[in-house]
Design an enzyme around this catalytic site. Structure first.
Site, PDB file in Angstrom:
ATOM      1  N   ASP A  45      -7.038   5.048   5.658  1.00 60.61           N
ATOM      2  CA  ASP A  45      -7.234   5.939   6.811  1.00 60.61           C
ATOM      3  C   ASP A  45      -8.022   7.158   6.320  1.00 60.61           C
ATOM      4  O   ASP A  45      -7.505   8.271   6.239  1.00 60.61           O
ATOM      5  CB  ASP A  45      -5.882   6.355   7.396  1.00 60.61           C
ATOM      6  CG  ASP A  45      -5.123   5.160   7.925  1.00 60.61           C
ATOM      7  OD1 ASP A  45      -5.642   4.473   8.810  1.00 60.61           O
ATOM      8  OD2 ASP A  45      -4.014   4.881   7.435  1.00 60.61           O
ATOM      9  N   LYS A  69      -6.221   6.019   1.358  1.00 66.97           N
ATOM     10  CA  LYS A  69      -7.644   6.158   1.689  1.00 66.97           C
ATOM     11  C   LYS A  69      -8.095   5.151   2.733  1.00 66.97           C
ATOM     12  O   LYS A  69      -9.217   5.226   3.217  1.00 66.97           O
ATOM     13  CB  LYS A  69      -8.497   5.962   0.429  1.00 66.97           C
ATOM     14  CG  LYS A  69      -8.486   7.148  -0.501  1.00 66.97           C
ATOM     15  CD  LYS A  69      -9.547   6.947  -1.555  1.00 66.97           C
ATOM     16  CE  LYS A  69      -9.504   8.044  -2.591  1.00 66.97           C
ATOM     17  NZ  LYS A  69     -10.472   7.785  -3.673  1.00 66.97           N
ATOM     18  N   GLY A 102       0.837  -1.208   0.000  1.00 64.55           N
ATOM     19  CA  GLY A 102       0.000   0.000   0.000  1.00 64.55           C
ATOM     20  C   GLY A 102       0.867   1.251   0.000  1.00 64.55           C
ATOM     21  O   GLY A 102       0.616   2.209  -0.748  1.00 64.55           O
ATOM     22  N   HIS A 103       1.905   1.251   0.846  1.00 63.59           N
ATOM     23  CA  HIS A 103       2.816   2.409   0.875  1.00 63.59           C
ATOM     24  C   HIS A 103       3.539   2.539  -0.463  1.00 63.59           C
ATOM     25  O   HIS A 103       3.701   3.654  -0.991  1.00 63.59           O
ATOM     26  CB  HIS A 103       3.882   2.227   1.962  1.00 63.59           C
ATOM     27  CG  HIS A 103       3.358   2.204   3.364  1.00 63.59           C
ATOM     28  ND1 HIS A 103       3.316   1.065   4.115  1.00 63.59           N
ATOM     29  CD2 HIS A 103       2.873   3.191   4.155  1.00 63.59           C
ATOM     30  CE1 HIS A 103       2.834   1.336   5.322  1.00 63.59           C
ATOM     31  NE2 HIS A 103       2.550   2.628   5.372  1.00 63.59           N
ATOM     32  N   LEU A 138      -4.317  -3.931   3.274  1.00 64.24           N
ATOM     33  CA  LEU A 138      -2.950  -4.039   3.793  1.00 64.24           C
ATOM     34  C   LEU A 138      -2.764  -2.996   4.896  1.00 64.24           C
ATOM     35  O   LEU A 138      -3.209  -1.857   4.782  1.00 64.24           O
ATOM     36  CB  LEU A 138      -1.931  -3.825   2.676  1.00 64.24           C
ATOM     37  CG  LEU A 138      -1.973  -4.845   1.537  1.00 64.24           C
ATOM     38  CD1 LEU A 138      -0.736  -4.693   0.652  1.00 64.24           C
ATOM     39  CD2 LEU A 138      -2.076  -6.277   2.034  1.00 64.24           C
TER      40      LEU A 138
END
Ligand code: PAF
Length: 274
Positions: free
Chosen positions: A146, A144, A32-33, A180
């Site tokens: 968070d 998104k 994701g990062h 993730l």
């Protein structure tokens, strides 16, 4: 990839680097990062990432001490993703004295995740504004997953007239749907196979609304009951307006189903756009 821990060194390294796009993280990086890093590349000339586990956004009984710190592996991933500069300050670099000036977000900081994590969004907004002041990016990317955090930061940037485009990156999921997250590593193998239920419950809510359901509270209650039967302890399941996370007034406007629930000691959050 250059790595800097000192604010003054980072500032010197960012002179004449064109349009700077910034991706702040707390490390323990996953796909994701890395997808945010790739998107950042498309939005500017220099991609800056940060790794800093921000004590201010953790409650006294939360996982600050145990938060996974995997610095070398993170550096390898960022270098492979083409990040130009990593800012990795120590606590003494970023908070050389008690951080007494803070950003106090409005009422939304006490709702949804904020109700269960008092002070969390104050800690997030404060560190993000400080990182923005250090990096001085023209754009910044946040996941998104968070969603409430993204909204708090977007509203802060708009209301404080920060000259930064705040961009949201789509949630990256495992094949079975689990979003993730650095905290997925806390799950036992049995919990890991149970964990995608959270996303499935959000999907059920979305499908029901798409099929014409209008009793949102009943949908929320059904999801909480189904999670509870499977051994989860739920903080909230909520359907809100995408624009400001308030209660939906018009069911044809874009909405969001959000949830936070615990499997054992691990608190997972997720959301789905409707
Ligand atoms: O989303 C995170 O990883 C953190 O909340 C952030 C934005 C890096 C601030 O510490």
């Amino acid at each position: 990839m250059q790595i800097h821990s000192r604010i003054s060194e980072l500032r010197s390294a960012l002179i004449n680097r064109g349009r700077v796009v910034f991706v702040p993280t707390m490390g323990n990086l996953h796909a994701g990062h890395i997808s945010l890093m790739s998107q950042a590349r498309a939005h500017g000339d220099t991609v800056v990432a940060s790794i800093f586990v921000n004590r201010l956004q953790f409650g006294p009984h939360e996982d600050f001490d145990n938060y996974p710190r995997t610095f070398q592996a993170d550096c390898d991933k960022l270098a492979a993703a083409g990040v130009d500069v990593l800012f990795a300050p120590t606590e003494a670099d970023l908070y050389p004295e008690a951080q007494e000036y803070v950003v106090e977000p409005p009422a939304i900081q006490h709702e949804l995740d904020g109700e269960f994590r008092p002070g969390h969004f104050r800690g997030v907004a404060t560190v993000v504004l400080k990182l923005f002041n250090i990096v001085q990016p023209q754009a910044a990317l946040f996941g998104k997953k968070d969603y409430q955090q993204l909204m708090v930061i977007r509203n802060m940037a708009r209301q404080l007239a920060l000259p930064i485009d705040i961009l949201g990156g789509a949630t990256v999921r495992a094949e079975d749907g689990l979003a993730l997250s650095s905290r997925n590593g806390y799950l036992t193998p049995e919990q890991r196979s149970e964990a995608p239920r959270l996303y499935r419950e959000l999907n059920k809510i979305r499908d029901a609304i798409r099929s014409g359901a209008t009793d949102l509270a009943a949908l929320e209650r059904a999801a909480i009951a189904s999670l509870s039967e499977a051994g989860w302890q739920t903080d909230y399941v909520a359907v809100r307006q995408q624009s400001d996370l308030s209660m939906p007034k018009d069911l044809t406007a874009p909405m969001l189903a959000l949830a936070a629930s615990r499997l054992g000691k691990t608190r997972l959050i997720d959301n789905i756009e409707i």
